[in-house]
Scaffold this motif. Sequence first.
Motif, PDB file in Angstrom:
ATOM      1  N   ARG A  62       0.748  -1.159  -0.020  1.00 20.62           N
ATOM      2  CA  ARG A  62       0.027  -0.042   0.136  1.00 20.62           C
ATOM      3  C   ARG A  62       0.901   1.254  -0.052  1.00 20.62           C
ATOM      4  O   ARG A  62       0.264   2.174  -0.320  1.00 20.62           O
ATOM      5  CB  ARG A  62      -1.002  -0.110   1.179  1.00 20.62           C
ATOM      6  CG  ARG A  62      -0.609   0.364   2.582  1.00 20.62           C
ATOM      7  CD  ARG A  62      -1.545   0.207   3.629  1.00 20.62           C
ATOM      8  NE  ARG A  62      -0.920   0.668   4.795  1.00 20.62           N
ATOM      9  CZ  ARG A  62      -0.457   0.021   5.888  1.00 20.62           C
ATOM     10  NH1 ARG A  62      -0.685  -1.172   5.626  1.00 20.62           N
ATOM     11  NH2 ARG A  62       0.148   0.613   6.927  1.00 20.62           N
ATOM     12  N   ASP A  63       2.111   1.291   0.387  1.00 18.27           N
ATOM     13  CA  ASP A  63       3.003   2.374   0.455  1.00 18.27           C
ATOM     14  C   ASP A  63       3.990   2.217  -0.727  1.00 18.27           C
ATOM     15  O   ASP A  63       5.010   1.336  -0.694  1.00 18.27           O
ATOM     16  CB  ASP A  63       3.774   2.433   1.577  1.00 18.27           C
ATOM     17  CG  ASP A  63       4.526   3.735   1.843  1.00 18.27           C
ATOM     18  OD1 ASP A  63       4.855   4.380   0.697  1.00 18.27           O
ATOM     19  OD2 ASP A  63       4.939   4.039   3.073  1.00 18.27           O
ATOM     20  N   GLU A  64       3.689   2.789  -1.756  1.00 18.47           N
ATOM     21  CA  GLU A  64       4.551   2.629  -3.030  1.00 18.47           C
ATOM     22  C   GLU A  64       5.938   3.150  -2.933  1.00 18.47           C
ATOM     23  O   GLU A  64       6.965   2.735  -3.813  1.00 18.47           O
ATOM     24  CB  GLU A  64       3.914   3.366  -4.523  1.00 18.47           C
ATOM     25  CG  GLU A  64       2.471   2.560  -4.879  1.00 18.47           C
ATOM     26  CD  GLU A  64       2.125   3.222  -5.998  1.00 18.47           C
ATOM     27  OE1 GLU A  64       2.677   4.273  -6.391  1.00 18.47           O
ATOM     28  OE2 GLU A  64       0.629   2.903  -6.420  1.00 18.47           O
ATOM     29  N   SER A  65       6.212   3.925  -1.862  1.00 20.61           N
ATOM     30  CA  SER A  65       7.598   4.569  -1.561  1.00 20.61           C
ATOM     31  C   SER A  65       8.438   3.646  -1.162  1.00 20.61           C
ATOM     32  O   SER A  65       9.628   3.459  -1.145  1.00 20.61           O
ATOM     33  CB  SER A  65       7.658   5.622  -0.711  1.00 20.61           C
ATOM     34  OG  SER A  65       6.938   5.268   0.770  1.00 20.61           O
ATOM     35  N   LEU A  66       8.017   2.209  -0.395  1.00 18.33           N
ATOM     36  CA  LEU A  66       8.673   1.542   0.017  1.00 18.33           C
ATOM     37  C   LEU A  66       8.997   0.069  -1.064  1.00 18.33           C
ATOM     38  O   LEU A  66       8.206  -0.110  -1.593  1.00 18.33           O
ATOM     39  CB  LEU A  66       7.971   0.724   1.280  1.00 18.33           C
ATOM     40  CG  LEU A  66       7.756   1.902   2.315  1.00 18.33           C
ATOM     41  CD1 LEU A  66       7.042   0.887   3.497  1.00 18.33           C
ATOM     42  CD2 LEU A  66       9.030   2.270   2.924  1.00 18.33           C
ATOM     43  N   LEU A  67      10.179  -0.414  -0.914  1.00 18.20           N
ATOM     44  CA  LEU A  67      10.641  -1.284  -1.920  1.00 18.20           C
ATOM     45  C   LEU A  67      10.060  -2.599  -1.354  1.00 18.20           C
ATOM     46  O   LEU A  67      10.096  -2.963  -0.252  1.00 18.20           O
ATOM     47  CB  LEU A  67      12.053  -1.331  -1.990  1.00 18.20           C
ATOM     48  CG  LEU A  67      12.789  -0.108  -2.748  1.00 18.20           C
ATOM     49  CD1 LEU A  67      14.383  -0.233  -2.799  1.00 18.20           C
ATOM     50  CD2 LEU A  67      12.279  -0.158  -4.123  1.00 18.20           C
ATOM     51  N   PRO A 125      -3.914  -7.871   1.758  1.00 18.48           N
ATOM     52  CA  PRO A 125      -3.161  -7.484   0.971  1.00 18.48           C
ATOM     53  C   PRO A 125      -3.275  -5.803   1.646  1.00 18.48           C
ATOM     54  O   PRO A 125      -2.235  -5.033   1.520  1.00 18.48           O
ATOM     55  CB  PRO A 125      -3.648  -7.233  -0.337  1.00 18.48           C
ATOM     56  CG  PRO A 125      -5.246  -7.345  -0.179  1.00 18.48           C
ATOM     57  CD  PRO A 125      -5.057  -8.484   0.869  1.00 18.48           C
ATOM     58  N   GLU A 126      -4.246  -5.373   2.416  1.00 12.44           N
ATOM     59  CA  GLU A 126      -4.100  -3.947   3.014  1.00 12.44           C
ATOM     60  C   GLU A 126      -3.365  -3.924   3.915  1.00 12.44           C
ATOM     61  O   GLU A 126      -2.924  -2.709   4.424  1.00 12.44           O
ATOM     62  CB  GLU A 126      -5.754  -3.693   3.517  1.00 12.44           C
ATOM     63  CG  GLU A 126      -6.269  -4.471   4.515  1.00 12.44           C
ATOM     64  CD  GLU A 126      -6.531  -5.711   4.333  1.00 12.44           C
ATOM     65  OE1 GLU A 126      -6.985  -6.638   5.301  1.00 12.44           O
ATOM     66  OE2 GLU A 126      -6.709  -6.314   3.239  1.00 12.44           O
ATOM     67  N   SER A 127      -2.813  -4.864   4.684  1.00 13.60           N
ATOM     68  CA  SER A 127      -1.862  -4.854   5.567  1.00 13.60           C
ATOM     69  C   SER A 127      -0.604  -4.671   5.333  1.00 13.60           C
ATOM     70  O   SER A 127       0.315  -4.718   6.199  1.00 13.60           O
ATOM     71  CB  SER A 127      -2.129  -5.876   6.818  1.00 13.60           C
ATOM     72  OG  SER A 127      -1.803  -6.969   6.225  1.00 13.60           O
ATOM     73  N   LEU A 128      -0.044  -4.908   3.860  1.00  8.44           N
ATOM     74  CA  LEU A 128       1.193  -5.050   3.411  1.00  8.44           C
ATOM     75  C   LEU A 128       1.619  -3.458   3.110  1.00  8.44           C
ATOM     76  O   LEU A 128       0.934  -3.306   2.141  1.00  8.44           O
ATOM     77  CB  LEU A 128       1.390  -5.858   2.410  1.00  8.44           C
ATOM     78  CG  LEU A 128       1.198  -7.582   2.547  1.00  8.44           C
ATOM     79  CD1 LEU A 128       1.087  -8.168   1.501  1.00  8.44           C
ATOM     80  CD2 LEU A 128       2.393  -8.037   3.450  1.00  8.44           C
ATOM     81  N   ARG A 129       2.303  -2.973   3.861  1.00 12.56           N
ATOM     82  CA  ARG A 129       2.938  -1.808   3.591  1.00 12.56           C
ATOM     83  C   ARG A 129       4.150  -1.980   2.280  1.00 12.56           C
ATOM     84  O   ARG A 129       4.008  -1.345   1.312  1.00 12.56           O
ATOM     85  CB  ARG A 129       3.735  -0.996   4.746  1.00 12.56           C
ATOM     86  CG  ARG A 129       2.720  -0.502   5.888  1.00 12.56           C
ATOM     87  CD  ARG A 129       3.443   0.261   7.011  1.00 12.56           C
ATOM     88  NE  ARG A 129       3.822   1.456   6.399  1.00 12.56           N
ATOM     89  CZ  ARG A 129       5.270   1.999   6.686  1.00 12.56           C
ATOM     90  NH1 ARG A 129       5.937   1.442   7.576  1.00 12.56           N
ATOM     91  NH2 ARG A 129       5.549   3.146   6.089  1.00 12.56           N
ATOM     92  N   ARG A 130       4.750  -3.206   2.705  1.00 10.05           N
ATOM     93  CA  ARG A 130       5.834  -3.263   1.317  1.00 10.05           C
ATOM     94  C   ARG A 130       4.961  -4.270   0.533  1.00 10.05           C
ATOM     95  O   ARG A 130       4.311  -5.231   1.128  1.00 10.05           O
ATOM     96  CB  ARG A 130       7.169  -4.157   1.875  1.00 10.05           C
ATOM     97  CG  ARG A 130       8.023  -3.078   2.734  1.00 10.05           C
ATOM     98  CD  ARG A 130       9.150  -3.889   3.110  1.00 10.05           C
ATOM     99  NE  ARG A 130      10.067  -3.066   4.036  1.00 10.05           N
ATOM    100  CZ  ARG A 130      10.831  -2.143   3.743  1.00 10.05           C
ATOM    101  NH1 ARG A 130      11.019  -1.619   2.636  1.00 10.05           N
ATOM    102  NH2 ARG A 130      11.663  -1.594   4.690  1.00 10.05           N
TER     103      ARG A 130
END
Length: 376
Positions: A62-67, A125-130
């Motif tokens: 959910r955070d596209e800035s994280l690899l 999937p909503e709980s996956l930051r990466r």
Amino acid sequence: MTIPDAVSLTQALIRFDTVNPPGFERDCAHHLGAMLEEAGFANSYYEFADGRTTLVSCLPGRDESLLPLAMTGHLDTVPFGHQPWTRAPLAGEIADGKLYGRGASDMKSGVAVAVASAVAAAQQPESLRRGLMLILTAGEETGCDGSRYVAEIEGALGKASALLVAEPTSNLPAIGHRGALWLRGETAGVTAHGSMPEKGVNAVYKASRAIAKLEQFGFNEKRDELLGSPSLNVGTVRGGLNINSVPDYTEFTIDIRSIERKSHEKILCQLKSYLNDEGVGLNAEVDLDPVKTDFNHPFVQCVNAVVAQEIQIVPRPMTLPFFTDASILAAALCAPTVILGPGETALAHQTDEYCFVDKIPEAVMLYEKIIDSWCR
């Protein structure tokens, strides 16, 4: 989607004949791709030769800035060998707590663990930051052909925050492995009738003198406290066409396992100089760098904490003697690397290869906890 049972999936993967050569990993790759696609992953397939398929499967965070976290395993296996098996090598039989078959340890159990844990993570999937990236490769056993091919395709991989390699470690984390430099040596002679050997030059004799020298070869390198010492082994020798002729060509192969202290280019130059008097030509067939991640890296410490918590073993710095796809992928992804899988290191490539059944769900649990800790 139902989360696949990793033990049953390991059995199913063993039943795909992916012995390399010829490999032909396509059907196995698409079988796994269908599972991952149903779970929400986006698949891309890459073939370096007909049927030699590598799968790259991605689930965004959910955070596209994280690899993303990358996980990898290879689909090919080595041949069965000349010794008879007591269990059918492609049956995936279970007996006495052991799952038998070619690839049981190296490394279809590891692939099953990576896929099962990825599907489980995709349930929320909503709980996956990466995000997650699975790279399931063809042709690893013969020099990381599939990973090298996909790494050279612009945009196929991108970067990752870390790389988890599911090779056999009995669920203990390793932070690296030695590199591999495979060389082909060649000697040339002059053919003549076998009854008049003085009229020719015997290429087999030239090769045998060179091989005898190689048995005494020393790298003159200080032992690495983790990777150990480099090693050299002559694996094959082929020369001559018929018994009653002087052979005018011989080739032999050299398997060098390297550490970080000396480049492969320098090792090759050293060997060429060492064998100069024997008239040996040397050419590199496989060139794979060693891998070593700082034990204090946050990802290594993340994995170590999970292992210590879940199986009550405090990991110590450990490396492996063999190479993995991390030789290519760690650099391509710019990612710190940990190698952890349910298989037994010592059983790789053995007759009657097996994996302890209870190590497989244990590895799934570890992978799920690692994903939870690193990605959520």
